[in-house]
Design an enzyme around this catalytic site. Structure first.
Site, PDB file in Angstrom:
ATOM      1  N   HIS A  39     116.606  13.259  62.015  1.00 54.89           N
ATOM      2  CA  HIS A  39     116.486  14.713  61.842  1.00 54.89           C
ATOM      3  C   HIS A  39     115.234  15.235  62.555  1.00 54.89           C
ATOM      4  CE1 HIS A  39     118.576  13.576  57.919  1.00 54.89           C
ATOM      5  NE2 HIS A  39     119.447  14.416  58.467  1.00 54.89           N
ATOM      6  N   ASP A 152     126.669  12.222  64.914  1.00 58.40           N
ATOM      7  CA  ASP A 152     127.913  12.798  64.388  1.00 58.40           C
ATOM      8  C   ASP A 152     128.625  13.470  65.560  1.00 58.40           C
ATOM      9  OD1 ASP A 152     127.503  12.461  61.302  1.00 58.40           O
ATOM     10  OD2 ASP A 152     125.597  13.186  62.080  1.00 58.40           O
ATOM     11  N   VAL A 178     118.971   8.481  66.923  1.00 56.24           N
ATOM     12  CA  VAL A 178     117.745   7.704  66.671  1.00 56.24           C
ATOM     13  C   VAL A 178     118.128   6.493  65.817  1.00 56.24           C
ATOM     14  CG1 VAL A 178     115.444   7.745  65.640  1.00 56.24           C
ATOM     15  CG2 VAL A 178     116.314   9.753  66.845  1.00 56.24           C
ATOM     16  N   ARG A 189     122.497   7.899  54.317  1.00 52.76           N
ATOM     17  CA  ARG A 189     123.301   6.954  53.527  1.00 52.76           C
ATOM     18  C   ARG A 189     122.750   5.529  53.568  1.00 52.76           C
ATOM     19  NH1 ARG A 189     128.511   9.454  52.403  1.00 52.76           N
ATOM     20  NH2 ARG A 189     128.400  11.497  53.388  1.00 52.76           N
TER      21      ARG A 189
HETATM   22  P1  AMP Z   1     122.858  15.513  58.021  1.00 52.92           P
HETATM   23  O1  AMP Z   1     121.660  15.925  57.237  1.00 52.92           O
HETATM   24  O2  AMP Z   1     123.208  14.073  57.842  1.00 52.92           O
HETATM   25  O3  AMP Z   1     124.012  16.444  57.846  1.00 52.92           O
HETATM   26  O4  AMP Z   1     122.445  15.623  59.543  1.00 52.92           O
HETATM   27  C1  AMP Z   1     121.843  16.774  60.063  1.00 52.92           C
HETATM   28  C2  AMP Z   1     121.758  16.644  61.548  1.00 52.92           C
HETATM   29  O5  AMP Z   1     120.979  15.496  61.892  1.00 52.92           O
HETATM   30  C3  AMP Z   1     123.128  16.446  62.226  1.00 52.92           C
HETATM   31  O6  AMP Z   1     123.152  17.194  63.435  1.00 52.92           O
HETATM   32  C4  AMP Z   1     123.155  14.976  62.480  1.00 52.92           C
HETATM   33  O7  AMP Z   1     123.992  14.610  63.567  1.00 52.92           O
HETATM   34  C5  AMP Z   1     121.700  14.705  62.809  1.00 52.92           C
HETATM   35  N1  AMP Z   1     121.388  13.288  62.639  1.00 52.92           N
HETATM   36  C6  AMP Z   1     121.628  12.513  61.552  1.00 52.92           C
HETATM   37  N2  AMP Z   1     121.250  11.245  61.779  1.00 52.92           N
HETATM   38  C7  AMP Z   1     120.758  11.211  63.051  1.00 52.92           C
HETATM   39  C8  AMP Z   1     120.222  10.176  63.889  1.00 52.92           C
HETATM   40  N3  AMP Z   1     120.118   8.928  63.463  1.00 52.92           N
HETATM   41  N4  AMP Z   1     119.817  10.518  65.138  1.00 52.92           N
HETATM   42  C9  AMP Z   1     119.932  11.801  65.585  1.00 52.92           C
HETATM   43  N5  AMP Z   1     120.435  12.804  64.845  1.00 52.92           N
HETATM   44  C10 AMP Z   1     120.847  12.519  63.596  1.00 52.92           C
END
Ligand code: AMP
EC number: 6.3.2.1
Length: 285
Positions: A39, A152, A178, A189
């Protein structure tokens, strides 16, 4: 200095209206909180390109497939605000639920085609929930640019399509995944995995990389997939919901990377559903 936490749309609008009047560009990073370095890489990208940055934190009930999964989702607002402090974002928007879904809310944004496969097929209603909340966050923040993770991949494609189709004047920017040193894609998760599970989850990325290398050398996906699935099974992955080679833009299934392609997977390990994807080098004609 830590950024103000805004919980009401009127407060967000008051802030963004001032920025717009001053001719400043706004970047938004939508998240569900439980922030990690994945994030934060989006936040850094937004800060580098926009005058003002809003990070949104909203655990969106409409995109969860089960009440248990929603209940188990980590909520760590204070720690999230502390992680954001060094980035100097301008606001953290943590809307009260009724700011997103007021009484009588009756609209669903649904994107067809791209959502028929993979995550869309395995998680009925999930992408309608995503498209609906992201459309609202785009409109509420009035941002010029939105930052999403390639982690995603299908979601990133879907929100890009949705913004285009609805004439929402925002540019969706995809940022690289990342990873942990093991190669495991960072995810909120992952917190639910044991130390042993984390180690075994680290097998996923090398297996994907190996398949991508062999595809680039001319092998067909149909020939490679059974051994790759077996390797994942040996690492302890149970149900593999999908393991697909697809065109990077249309998500059409491919057997060889004759165009820009991605390898995408969703699989369960120790009761945790993990997803990942990588780019596959295109075969030369
Ligand atoms: P989430 O909080 O899981 O809904 O993710 C919020 C945003 O962070 C989304 O655009 C995800 O694709 C991005 N995101 C989550 N994990 C990663 C990661 N490991 N590397 C880059 N972006 C990420």
């Amino acid at each position: 200095m830590s950024a103000p936490i805004l919980r009401k749309l009127t407060d967000l609008r008051a802030a963004t209206a001032g920025w717009k009047r001053a001719g400043e560009s706004i970047g938004v990073v939508p998240t569900m909180g439980a922030l990690h370095d994945g994030h934060l890489s989006l936040v850094a990208a937004a800060k580098a390109a926009c005058d003002r940055v809003v990070v949104t934190i909203f655990v969106n009930p409409k995109q969860f497939n089960s009440p248990e999964d929603l209940a188990k989702y980590p909520r760590t607002e204070e720690a999230d605000a502390a992680k954001l402090a060094p980035y100097g974002v301008d606001a953290i928007y943590v809307p009260d639920p009724d700011q997103i879904y007021p009484e009588g809310f009756a609209t669903t944004v649904s994107v067809s085609g791209l959502t028929d496969v993979m995550e869309g097929a395995c998680r009925p209603g999930h992408f309608d929930g995503v498209a609906t909340v992201v459309a609202k966050l785009f409109l509420q923040t009035a941002a010029d640019r939105a930052y999403f993770g390639e982690k995603d991949y299908q979601q990133m494609m879907l929100v890009t399509r949705m913004a285009q189709d609805l004439d929402i004047p925002i540019t969706v920017i995809g940022c690289p995944t990342v990873r942990e040193p093991s190669g495991l894609a960072m995810s909120s998760r992952n917190m639910r995995l044991s130390a042993d599970g984390l180690e075994r989850a680290g097998r996923l990325y090398p297996v994907m990389q190996q398949v991508a290398e062999r595809l680039a050398a001319g092998a067909s996906f149909g020939d490679l997939a059974p051994a790759a699935r077996e390797a994942l099974g040996a690492a302890g992955f149970g149900d593999i919901e999908y393991f697909d080679l697809r065109a990077a833009d249309s998500l059409r299934a491919l057997d060889r990377p004759t165009e820009s392609a991605r390898l995408l997977v969703a699989a369960w390990l120790d009761g945790v559903r993990l997803i990942d994807n990588i780019a596959v080098p295109q075969l030369n004609d």
